[in-house]
Design a protein around this motif. Sequence first.
Motif, short mmCIF file in Angstrom:
data_model
loop_
_atom_site.label_atom_id
_atom_site.label_comp_id
_atom_site.label_asym_id
_atom_site.label_seq_id
_atom_site.Cartn_x
_atom_site.Cartn_y
_atom_site.Cartn_z
N ALA A 40 0.73 -1.21 0.03
CA ALA A 40 0.07 -0.17 -0.11
C ALA A 40 0.93 1.13 0.10
N ILE A 44 1.56 4.15 -3.36
CA ILE A 44 1.47 5.71 -3.52
C ILE A 44 2.14 6.34 -4.29
N VAL A 47 1.84 4.71 -8.05
CA VAL A 47 0.55 5.01 -9.00
C VAL A 47 0.60 6.36 -9.31
N PHE A 50 2.56 6.47 -12.17
CA PHE A 50 1.83 5.88 -13.28
C PHE A 50 0.73 6.75 -13.93
N LEU A 78 7.32 1.69 -14.35
CA LEU A 78 6.10 1.07 -14.62
C LEU A 78 6.43 -0.38 -13.96
N VAL A 82 3.80 -2.38 -11.43
CA VAL A 82 3.32 -3.58 -11.82
C VAL A 82 3.47 -4.48 -10.54
N ILE A 85 1.23 -3.21 -7.61
CA ILE A 85 -0.14 -3.10 -7.67
C ILE A 85 -0.47 -4.65 -7.86
N HIS A 88 -0.45 -6.31 -4.26
CA HIS A 88 -1.49 -5.65 -3.43
C HIS A 88 -3.01 -5.88 -3.97
N MET A 89 -3.12 -6.26 -4.98
CA MET A 89 -4.39 -6.63 -5.33
C MET A 89 -4.76 -8.02 -5.11
N ALA A 118 -3.78 -12.55 -10.77
CA ALA A 118 -2.72 -11.54 -10.48
C ALA A 118 -1.43 -11.95 -11.31
N ILE A 121 -1.82 -11.05 -15.07
CA ILE A 121 -1.62 -9.50 -15.34
C ILE A 121 -0.22 -9.04 -15.24
N CYS A 125 1.95 -7.50 -18.33
CA CYS A 125 2.48 -6.31 -18.33
C CYS A 125 4.08 -5.94 -18.19
#
Lengths: 142, 132
Positions: A40, A44, A47, A50, A78, A82, A85, A88-89, A118, A121, A125
């Motif tokens: 998280a 910050i 993102v 990004f 980038l 990637v 995130i 994190h997701m 995940a 993705i 990327c």
Amino acid sequence: MAKEVGQNRAGSMRTSLARVKGLGAAHHGVEHWWLHRVTALSNIPLVISFVIIVASIAGRPWPEAIRVISHPFVALLLILCVVSITNHMRLGLQIVIEDYVHEKGLKIAAVIANNFFAAVIAAACLFSILKISFGRVPLPPV
Amino acid sequence: MADAKAHVARPLSPHLQIYRWSWTMAMSIFHRATGVALYAGTVLLAAWLLALASGPAAYERLAWLYGSPVGLVVLFGYTWALMHHMLGGVRHLVWDFGHGMEPGTRMTMARMTLILSPILTILIWVVGFAMR
């Protein structure tokens, strides 16, 4: 040694080894929770970078977009974004699944599918960013 | 084990519908919802990067799709979800470390998420279009 087991703290049933490991009843400790917070935090600045990168590319023709992304600094940001995130997701959706999917088999299947998603993705990327930045995409002369 | 559990009517903690709505509760739910939306939306990011890596023809088709009215609405919504989740994340990080838990402060912090997220979203899109 054996005498001390279970007597390390008044009223505690925990062994000395369990106390040293500090992983609790689930044997996973706070790894999931902690990595969710760490990502998280890293999300910050990444993102924000990004959003700036995408805003500077959006609506531009393909060669210009390729030139921006193939810059090492942009590609590095980038890639880090990637990695951050997607982890994190993955951690986040696992919590959602564990909260709402109560049937054991379905829950395990959903958590596995979450990890696969995940990973796919992230791979798609990262492969694309590397392909572009390593110059494997033919670019018309400037 | 499962059968033994089923026979005992154990007390359950009440679910969401029993509570009076508050800003912190609403924003907590919205945080999770935006998180799930962002999760699904990473497909858009992967598709964008794959199209870029595939060449100009693939990128033109994708740019057309993302630049269509529906595409723009989705991307605008995605930007909002991203900003909302980021601000909510910062708020939750602050709370995780035990700060800002006072009644007035925590409601203000929850409200600020909803106030700042559209402002940031519009700002990003205005700047984005200005750079054209």
